[in-house]
Design a protein around this motif. Structure first.
Motif, short mmCIF file in Angstrom:
data_model
loop_
_atom_site.label_atom_id
_atom_site.label_comp_id
_atom_site.label_asym_id
_atom_site.label_seq_id
_atom_site.Cartn_x
_atom_site.Cartn_y
_atom_site.Cartn_z
N GLY A 1 1.79 -11.30 -82.22
CA GLY A 1 3.19 -11.70 -82.28
C GLY A 1 3.66 -11.83 -83.72
N VAL A 2 4.95 -11.61 -83.93
CA VAL A 2 5.52 -11.66 -85.28
C VAL A 2 6.83 -12.45 -85.26
CG1 VAL A 2 6.57 -10.31 -87.15
CG2 VAL A 2 4.50 -9.48 -86.01
N GLY B 1 16.73 -8.21 -75.09
CA GLY B 1 15.44 -8.14 -74.39
C GLY B 1 14.95 -9.50 -73.92
N ARG B 2 14.27 -9.52 -72.78
CA ARG B 2 13.78 -10.76 -72.21
C ARG B 2 12.35 -11.10 -72.63
NH1 ARG B 2 15.91 -11.07 -65.92
NH2 ARG B 2 18.14 -10.94 -66.37
N LEU B 3 11.68 -10.17 -73.29
CA LEU B 3 10.28 -10.39 -73.65
C LEU B 3 10.13 -11.04 -75.02
CD1 LEU B 3 8.73 -7.00 -72.47
CD2 LEU B 3 8.77 -9.19 -71.26
N MET B 4 11.24 -11.50 -75.61
CA MET B 4 11.20 -12.07 -76.94
C MET B 4 11.96 -13.39 -76.96
SD MET B 4 11.99 -8.47 -78.93
CE MET B 4 11.05 -8.72 -80.42
N ILE C 1 13.68 -13.96 -84.75
CA ILE C 1 13.12 -13.34 -83.54
C ILE C 1 11.61 -13.54 -83.52
CG2 ILE C 1 12.85 -11.20 -82.23
CD1 ILE C 1 15.28 -10.10 -83.70
N TYR C 2 11.09 -13.87 -82.34
CA TYR C 2 9.64 -13.88 -82.17
C TYR C 2 9.29 -13.01 -80.97
CZ TYR C 2 4.87 -15.10 -81.17
OH TYR C 2 3.52 -15.01 -80.94
N GLY C 3 8.34 -12.12 -81.16
CA GLY C 3 7.94 -11.26 -80.06
C GLY C 3 6.64 -10.54 -80.36
N THR C 4 6.09 -9.92 -79.34
CA THR C 4 4.88 -9.12 -79.50
C THR C 4 5.24 -7.72 -79.98
OG1 THR C 4 4.95 -8.29 -77.23
CG2 THR C 4 3.80 -10.39 -77.60
N TYR D 1 8.86 -5.60 -79.67
CA TYR D 1 9.56 -4.92 -80.77
C TYR D 1 9.69 -3.42 -80.50
CZ TYR D 1 9.51 -9.10 -83.66
OH TYR D 1 9.73 -10.36 -84.15
N GLU D 2 8.69 -2.84 -79.85
CA GLU D 2 8.78 -1.42 -79.50
C GLU D 2 9.96 -1.18 -78.57
OE1 GLU D 2 5.87 2.10 -77.71
OE2 GLU D 2 5.49 0.00 -77.21
N MET D 3 10.11 -2.04 -77.56
CA MET D 3 11.23 -1.91 -76.63
C MET D 3 12.56 -2.14 -77.34
SD MET D 3 9.75 -0.97 -73.94
CE MET D 3 11.22 -0.98 -72.91
#
Length: 245
Positions: free
Chosen positions: A103-104, A122-125, A225-228, A232-234
């Motif tokens: 995660g970043v 996006g919902r994954l972040m 933003i925090y996400g895997t 970030y790819e999505m």
């Protein structure tokens, strides 16, 4: 053109920042080499501060951290090494599951409200955006009000009118703010149990909330933003397909 206004840092400040931020002068950068609790606290404070993330870190967080052991760290070099490793795993071995494991914390500064909505779709972040309820928008960055200036608009016959209309909106905001603050003070007197600081902050927050409807969609904001890697790819795929440039 709408140009990102980069901050200036002293050599000493830059030396500290280089250990924890992947770049010092661009609008998009990641946090590294910090405990997760510090990153979370920094982002939480970020949403209610008019300061950039790097300036906020220097002013309010560095003094509380023991950074003596990080003297030799250069996050910009570490970033290149991480990219090389990711390329090796992802492209050579075809293992995209690695994108789900790391995660970043990423900061995007001076982004228009339109862009922030694209970033936060996006919902994954997880997201924390600078709040117009707690931050005054009468301040200027680089001598200009905080609104996006699309190059295609500025170069058209409507460019001068666009900037003039935006300036007048922000002028109106700046003129109304002290009037609304005084009005709220008259209607909501200070409770003896409240400190001056708490009362002042509460009054200002009510005033900001009352007039933030004036702010146009072109207003600039900072987003954390925090996400895997997968998130970030999505995000990048979604942005590439978006109709806005």
């Amino acid at each position: 053109m709408s140009v990102y206004v980069a901050e200036e840092f002293s050599p000493e400040e830059a030396d500290v920042l280089r250990r924890y931020f992947t770049n010092l002068y661009g609008p998009v950068f990641a946090l590294v080499n910090l405990p997760e609790v510090v990153k979370g606290a920094l982002f939480a404070r970020y949403s209610r501060s008019p300061k950039s993330l790097r300036r906020l870190f220097l002013d309010e967080f560095v003094g509380e951290l023991d950074i003596s052991g990080d003297d030799s760290i250069d996050a910009t070099i570490g970033l290149r090494r991480a990219e090389e490793l990711y390329d090796k795993v992802f492209f050579e071995y075809g293992d995209d599951s690695v994108a789900q494991l790391g995660g970043v914390h990423l900061a995007c500064e001076q982004a228009s409200n339109l862009l922030t909505k694209v970033l936060e779709w996006g919902r994954l972040m997880a997201y924390l955006e600078q709040s117009t309820r707690y931050i005054s928008y009468d301040a200027r960055i680089g001598g200009r009000y905080r609104f996006y200036r699309p190059p295609e608009v500025l170069q058209s016959s409507l460019g001068t009118r666009y900037v003039g209309d935006m300036d007048r909106i922000f002028d109106t905001y700046a003129e109304l703010l002290p009037i609304v603050i005084d009005d709220i003070k008259e209607r909501i007197p200070k409770d003896p149990s409240d400190s001056d600081f708490v009362y002042r902050q509460a009054i200002r927050a009510k005033a900001f909330d009352s007039i933030r409807g004036l702010l146009p969609a072109s207003s600039l904001s900072n987003v954390g933003i925090y996400g895997t890697g997968q998130g970030y790819e999505m995000l990048l795929l979604r942005m590439r397909a978006h109709p806005l440039p």
